[in-house]
Motif scaffolding. Structure first.
Motif, PDB file in Angstrom:
ATOM      1  N   MET A   1       0.592  -1.369  -0.047  1.00 47.58           N
ATOM      2  CA  MET A   1      -0.449   0.451  -0.434  1.00 47.58           C
ATOM      3  C   MET A   1       0.820   1.456   0.134  1.00 47.58           C
ATOM      4  N   SER A   2       2.228   1.131   1.042  1.00 45.61           N
ATOM      5  CA  SER A   2       3.501   2.436   0.064  1.00 45.61           C
ATOM      6  C   SER A   2       3.029   2.700  -0.896  1.00 45.61           C
ATOM      7  N   ASP A   3       3.313   1.860  -2.172  1.00 46.38           N
ATOM      8  CA  ASP A   3       3.852   2.222  -2.756  1.00 46.38           C
ATOM      9  C   ASP A   3       2.297   3.374  -3.497  1.00 46.38           C
ATOM     10  N   GLN A   4       1.414   2.668  -3.320  1.00 42.48           N
ATOM     11  CA  GLN A   4       0.152   3.030  -4.158  1.00 42.48           C
ATOM     12  C   GLN A   4       0.223   4.857  -3.354  1.00 42.48           C
ATOM     13  N   ILE A   5      -0.100   4.308  -1.772  1.00 45.84           N
ATOM     14  CA  ILE A   5       0.177   5.753  -1.126  1.00 45.84           C
ATOM     15  C   ILE A   5       0.788   7.036  -1.711  1.00 45.84           C
ATOM     16  N   GLN A   6       2.083   6.714  -2.154  1.00 43.14           N
ATOM     17  CA  GLN A   6       3.135   7.633  -2.830  1.00 43.14           C
ATOM     18  C   GLN A   6       2.582   7.977  -3.847  1.00 43.14           C
ATOM     19  N   THR A   7       1.908   7.031  -4.911  1.00 41.54           N
ATOM     20  CA  THR A   7       1.544   7.370  -5.807  1.00 41.54           C
ATOM     21  C   THR A   7       0.445   7.911  -6.450  1.00 41.54           C
ATOM     22  N   LEU A   8      -0.494   8.071  -5.749  1.00 42.77           N
ATOM     23  CA  LEU A   8      -1.517   8.288  -5.366  1.00 42.77           C
ATOM     24  C   LEU A   8      -1.389   9.671  -4.871  1.00 42.77           C
ATOM     25  N   ARG A   9      -0.771  10.100  -3.596  1.00 41.11           N
ATOM     26  CA  ARG A   9       0.039  11.630  -3.514  1.00 41.11           C
ATOM     27  C   ARG A   9       0.409  12.227  -4.723  1.00 41.11           C
ATOM     28  N   GLN A  10       0.856  11.845  -5.962  1.00 40.10           N
ATOM     29  CA  GLN A  10       1.657  12.422  -6.510  1.00 40.10           C
ATOM     30  C   GLN A  10       0.468  12.997  -7.632  1.00 40.10           C
ATOM     31  N   LEU A  11      -0.399  12.242  -7.532  1.00 47.50           N
ATOM     32  CA  LEU A  11      -1.507  12.365  -8.728  1.00 47.50           C
ATOM     33  C   LEU A  11      -2.387  13.700  -7.497  1.00 47.50           C
ATOM     34  N   GLN A  12      -2.777  13.315  -6.316  1.00 47.69           N
ATOM     35  CA  GLN A  12      -3.257  14.548  -5.557  1.00 47.69           C
ATOM     36  C   GLN A  12      -2.109  15.827  -5.986  1.00 47.69           C
ATOM     37  N   GLU A  13      -0.754  15.988  -6.612  1.00 44.90           N
ATOM     38  CA  GLU A  13      -0.292  17.551  -6.553  1.00 44.90           C
ATOM     39  C   GLU A  13      -1.105  17.820  -7.738  1.00 44.90           C
ATOM     40  N   VAL A  14      -1.032  16.266  -8.877  1.00 43.63           N
ATOM     41  CA  VAL A  14      -1.601  17.078  -9.599  1.00 43.63           C
ATOM     42  C   VAL A  14      -2.665  17.280  -9.963  1.00 43.63           C
ATOM     43  N   ASP A  15      -3.712  16.854  -9.881  1.00 38.96           N
ATOM     44  CA  ASP A  15      -4.770  17.346  -9.307  1.00 38.96           C
ATOM     45  C   ASP A  15      -5.385  18.789  -8.546  1.00 38.96           C
ATOM     46  N   ALA A  16      -4.383  18.554  -7.622  1.00 34.75           N
ATOM     47  CA  ALA A  16      -4.765  19.905  -7.029  1.00 34.75           C
ATOM     48  C   ALA A  16      -4.112  21.195  -8.145  1.00 34.75           C
ATOM     49  N   GLN A  17      -3.658  20.916  -8.329  1.00 32.34           N
ATOM     50  CA  GLN A  17      -3.204  22.589  -9.669  1.00 32.34           C
ATOM     51  C   GLN A  17      -3.668  22.480 -10.454  1.00 32.34           C
ATOM     52  N   LEU A  18      -4.577  20.984 -11.366  1.00 34.00           N
ATOM     53  CA  LEU A  18      -5.470  21.017 -12.377  1.00 34.00           C
ATOM     54  C   LEU A  18      -7.166  21.857 -11.641  1.00 34.00           C
ATOM     55  N   TYR A  19      -7.613  21.727 -10.185  1.00 36.03           N
ATOM     56  CA  TYR A  19      -8.593  22.012  -9.379  1.00 36.03           C
ATOM     57  C   TYR A  19      -8.350  23.316  -9.883  1.00 36.03           C
ATOM     58  N   ARG A  20      -6.867  23.825  -9.498  1.00 36.59           N
ATOM     59  CA  ARG A  20      -6.284  25.614  -9.066  1.00 36.59           C
ATOM     60  C   ARG A  20      -6.809  26.272 -10.854  1.00 36.59           C
ATOM     61  N   LEU A  21      -6.626  25.338 -11.341  1.00 41.29           N
ATOM     62  CA  LEU A  21      -6.383  25.848 -12.453  1.00 41.29           C
ATOM     63  C   LEU A  21      -8.046  26.079 -13.043  1.00 41.29           C
ATOM     64  N   ARG A  22      -8.808  24.934 -12.942  1.00 42.68           N
ATOM     65  CA  ARG A  22     -10.246  25.270 -12.875  1.00 42.68           C
ATOM     66  C   ARG A  22     -11.622  26.354 -12.473  1.00 42.68           C
ATOM     67  N   ARG A  23     -11.036  26.155 -11.366  1.00 46.10           N
ATOM     68  CA  ARG A  23     -11.481  27.445 -10.411  1.00 46.10           C
ATOM     69  C   ARG A  23     -10.671  29.031 -11.352  1.00 46.10           C
ATOM     70  N   GLU A  24      -9.734  29.380 -11.610  1.00 47.09           N
ATOM     71  CA  GLU A  24      -9.155  30.420 -12.092  1.00 47.09           C
ATOM     72  C   GLU A  24      -9.794  30.867 -13.215  1.00 47.09           C
ATOM     73  N   GLN A  25     -10.554  29.507 -14.125  1.00 49.96           N
ATOM     74  CA  GLN A  25     -10.926  29.466 -15.518  1.00 49.96           C
ATOM     75  C   GLN A  25     -12.310  30.001 -15.252  1.00 49.96           C
ATOM     76  N   GLN A  26     -13.216  29.693 -14.265  1.00 49.94           N
ATOM     77  CA  GLN A  26     -14.155  30.378 -13.403  1.00 49.94           C
ATOM     78  C   GLN A  26     -14.501  31.451 -13.296  1.00 49.94           C
ATOM     79  N   HIS A  27     -13.143  31.921 -12.544  1.00 53.95           N
ATOM     80  CA  HIS A  27     -13.503  33.126 -11.826  1.00 53.95           C
ATOM     81  C   HIS A  27     -12.272  34.316 -12.521  1.00 53.95           C
ATOM     82  N   LYS A  28     -11.724  34.066 -13.447  1.00 54.08           N
ATOM     83  CA  LYS A  28     -11.379  34.899 -14.213  1.00 54.08           C
ATOM     84  C   LYS A  28     -12.196  36.290 -14.886  1.00 54.08           C
ATOM     85  N   PRO A  29     -13.119  35.474 -15.314  1.00 51.78           N
ATOM     86  CA  PRO A  29     -14.061  36.251 -16.953  1.00 51.78           C
ATOM     87  C   PRO A  29     -15.409  36.214 -16.056  1.00 51.78           C
TER      88      PRO A  29
END
Ligand SMILES: [Zn+2]
Length: 239
Positions: A1-29
């Motif tokens: 499970m340790s590897d899976q958790i590490q990989t999920l954390r990598q995915l979370q880092e990417v997803d956190a940025q994706l969510y931030r970008l989507r919020r900006e996409q909505q907010h800026k207009p």
């Protein structure tokens, strides 16, 4: 499970940025939309000021017509003076002439007042039009800037989406399903550290059973309160 958790954390880092970008996409207009409203409000002000000026100019014309009519009347009465037969008639016409001349003076004063108001209104109109033009130019600049920013966000989004697609096959599907569900329900934050004995997301103190399961790292453990996936930060991260 340790590897899976590490990989999920990598995915979370990417997803956190994706969510931030989507919020900006909505907010800026929305910010640009506010600027657009300000432009419309200023244009309405400029139009109102234009209408006010036109009304005053019309008023001036009407007063000038009134003045001409009264002046013509004075002339007509003066001609009549030569044709009167009695003193009484003469005095009456003389009186009417004086009265009409008085009216002429009043209308002349009114015209001067209107002309003063026209000057003020004309300056106001100029100022409002200038401000409207300035705001319109500002809006156009902002629109160009927004489109550039949205374009950059789009590119960054695509790049991150590519990274995400690269990580996904590394995670077992039941684990990924849990992660995706929490990610969606918790607005982009599915992975949180256990902070002492509390959830790093909602700060709820976890039961001892949950804490020891996180330490065991043998299966996916979620916070009983917010459902986020709990992980232990490594000694290196904590130092
Ligand atoms: Zn929690």
């Amino acid at each position: 499970m340790s590897d899976q958790i590490q990989t999920l954390r990598q995915l979370q880092e990417v997803d956190a940025q994706l969510y931030r970008l989507r919020r900006e996409q909505q907010h800026k207009p929305l910010v640009l939309e506010r600027t657009r409203q300000l432009v419309a409000e200023q244009q309405a002000k400029a139009q109102a000021s234009e209408a006010h000026l036109k009304a005053l100019q019309l008023q001036q014309k009407e007063k000038e017509l009134e003045l001409s009519a009264k002046e013509a009347n004075v002339k007509k009465l003066q001609m009549q003076l030569f044709q009167v037969k009695t003193n009484k008639e003469y005095t009456a016409i003389q009186h009417e002439i004086e009265q009409t001349k008085g009216d002429v003076s009043l209308v002349e004063e009114e015209i001067l007042k209107v002309m003063g108001a026209i000057e003020t209104a004309s300056q106001d109109r100029q100022a409002q039009l200038a401000q409207a033009a300035e705001q319109q130019a500002h809006f156009q600049d902002e629109e160009v800037r927004l489109n550039q920013e949205l374009q950059a966000i789009e590119e960054q989004h695509d790049r991150l989406q590519g990274q995400r697609n690269g990580i996904l096959p590394l995670i077992k599907s039941p684990t990924l399903a849990v992660y995706e569900r929490v990610l969606a329900s918790r607005d982009g934050l599915a992975m949180v550290p256990l902070v002492q004995e509390s959830c790093g997301g909602c700060h709820m103190v976890q039961p001892p059973q949950v804490v020891s399961e996180v330490h065991l790292n043998a299966k996916l453990v979620t916070c009983e309160s917010c459902n986020r996936i709990l992980y232990l930060e490594t000694a290196h991260e904590l130092s």
